[in-house]
Design a protein around this motif. Structure first.
Motif, PDB file in Angstrom:
ATOM      1  N   ASN A 112       0.842  -1.205   0.000  1.00 57.10           N
ATOM      2  CA  ASN A 112       0.000   0.000   0.000  1.00 57.10           C
ATOM      3  C   ASN A 112       0.875   1.252   0.000  1.00 57.10           C
ATOM      4  O   ASN A 112       2.098   1.183   0.213  1.00 57.10           O
ATOM      5  CB  ASN A 112      -1.035  -0.007   1.136  1.00 57.10           C
ATOM      6  CG  ASN A 112      -0.424   0.069   2.520  1.00 57.10           C
ATOM      7  OD1 ASN A 112       0.675   0.588   2.711  1.00 57.10           O
ATOM      8  ND2 ASN A 112      -1.144  -0.451   3.505  1.00 57.10           N
ATOM      9  N   THR A 116      -3.070  -4.038   8.103  1.00 58.25           N
ATOM     10  CA  THR A 116      -4.116  -3.321   7.358  1.00 58.25           C
ATOM     11  C   THR A 116      -5.519  -3.678   7.857  1.00 58.25           C
ATOM     12  O   THR A 116      -6.380  -2.800   7.869  1.00 58.25           O
ATOM     13  CB  THR A 116      -3.985  -3.577   5.841  1.00 58.25           C
ATOM     14  OG1 THR A 116      -3.881  -4.979   5.612  1.00 58.25           O
ATOM     15  CG2 THR A 116      -2.741  -2.900   5.285  1.00 58.25           C
ATOM     16  N   ASN A 175      -8.285  -0.945   8.846  1.00 58.00           N
ATOM     17  CA  ASN A 175      -9.596  -0.927   8.188  1.00 58.00           C
ATOM     18  C   ASN A 175     -10.729  -0.973   9.204  1.00 58.00           C
ATOM     19  O   ASN A 175     -11.720  -0.246   9.084  1.00 58.00           O
ATOM     20  CB  ASN A 175      -9.696  -2.119   7.223  1.00 58.00           C
ATOM     21  CG  ASN A 175     -10.984  -2.113   6.443  1.00 58.00           C
ATOM     22  OD1 ASN A 175     -11.497  -1.060   6.063  1.00 58.00           O
ATOM     23  ND2 ASN A 175     -11.541  -3.287   6.215  1.00 58.00           N
ATOM     24  N   GLU A 198      -6.073  -7.185  -0.691  1.00 52.96           N
ATOM     25  CA  GLU A 198      -4.765  -7.223  -0.010  1.00 52.96           C
ATOM     26  C   GLU A 198      -3.749  -7.866  -0.954  1.00 52.96           C
ATOM     27  O   GLU A 198      -3.514  -9.078  -0.906  1.00 52.96           O
ATOM     28  CB  GLU A 198      -4.857  -8.042   1.289  1.00 52.96           C
ATOM     29  CG  GLU A 198      -5.985  -7.665   2.236  1.00 52.96           C
ATOM     30  CD  GLU A 198      -5.786  -6.327   2.943  1.00 52.96           C
ATOM     31  OE1 GLU A 198      -4.625  -5.903   3.111  1.00 52.96           O
ATOM     32  OE2 GLU A 198      -6.800  -5.709   3.318  1.00 52.96           O
TER      33      GLU A 198
END
Ligand code: GLU
Length: 298
Positions: free
Chosen positions: A136, A183, A187, A245
């Motif tokens: 990311n 992540t 999230n 992902e």
């Protein structure tokens, strides 16, 4: 979920998976029977050659590489009885080492958890990280990524006896275990503020609290959860993945030659079947075989 092919896992743990792409040549050159050692004019060397000063040249010259991976995640990176981890990430790491001409005993496996991957790369404690590591932009500020070599998605794990959690919207008012620096944690905090997030250091730390009722669910990538469910009859993965992902190989920021070279290695493994072979011997014992994703040469 049950492990469907324990035989393949046994094969794998015996270290029987040999990755076919080693050394870079089309066909490995075998010395002829009765070879006296007179190499004459033949170009028999299989040692890969790399640009001087490149990370590839340095690692190949040293004959060693330090690879960070997970040690507690079945199917991707799980420490085996001999201390060496096993799984799809481990096979991707082995493939890179092999293409550098580094032998199996030249690989130094280091456990990385979600929160220390960037620091370990930045400080040079590891040369690469292959550890269910989502590519990311925030992470790309600190390190660089080759890949992706797999696309996962965030999902939810519950006890098989739990019926009222089928997707992320059902997490409101529930205690949800995940891992710091991941992540999925981010999230949940940003997009599901009504869930009560409980964050530990590694996903395996979430399993006892789930069984004790201290948390109601565990949330991270579907393939990590599938590994836990495959090993434990009381656990189930529920609903569909609700994020993307893409897994990358973490390396030092702006080492563009190394990044592009790893991308070449991945693409070659897609073409010659090595990627599929590695998948089928590890995560593919439980999960369907996908098409490998296109690498992103950003
Ligand atoms: N792929 C996600 C991440 O890189 C979750 C899995 C993990 O924590 O390793 O944060």
């Amino acid at each position: 979920m049950k492990i469907r092919n324990a035989g393949v896992i046994a094969l794998l743990s015996a270290g029987a998976l040999t990755l076919s792409a080693c050394g870079g040549g089309d066909e490995p050159t075998e010395p002829a029977a009765g070879d006296t050692g007179d190499t004459g004019t033949s170009e028999t060397t299989d040692a890969p050659e790399f640009p001087e000063g490149s990370t590839m040249a340095e690692l190949a010259e040293a004959g060693e590489i330090t690879i960070g991976t997970k040690f507690d995640q079945p199917l991707f990176g799980l420490q085996g009885p001999n201390g060496v981890p096993e799984g799809f990430d481990v096979e991707i790491g082995r493939l890179i080492a092999s293409e550098l001409g580094i032998p199996e005993d030249g690989i130094n496996w280091v456990e990385t958890i979600s929160s220390n991957r960037e620091p370990f790369i930045e400080s040079g404690q590891v040369d690469i990280v292959v550890a269910t590591y989502t590519i990311n932009d925030a992470r790309k500020e600190i390190i660089s990524f080759a890949g992706p070599y797999y696309e996962a998605g965030q999902s939810i794990l519950t006890l098989t006896s739990t019926e009222d959690i089928q997707g992320p919207d059902d997490l409101a008012g529930k205690r949800v275990c995940t891992v710091s620096g991941s992540t999925p944690e981010q999230n949940l905090l940003e997009n599901y503020p009504e869930a009560e997030v409980v964050a530990f250091g590694a996903y395996s730390d979430c399993l006892d609290p789930l069984r004790n009722g201290q948390v109601d669910a565990v949330s991270t990538d579907n393939v990590i959860l599938a590994g836990f469910a495959a090993d434990n009859d009381d656990l189930q993965v529920v609903g569909e993945p609700f994020t993307e992902e893409p897994y990358g190989i973490g390396l030092a920021k702006d080492d563009t030659d190394f990044r592009m070279w790893i991308n070449d290695v991945l693409e070659q493994s897609y073409e010659d079947g090595t990627w599929t072979e590695a998948w089928e011997a590890t995560a593919g014992t439980v999960l369907p075989t996908p098409e490998p994703p296109a690498v992103d040469r950003y």
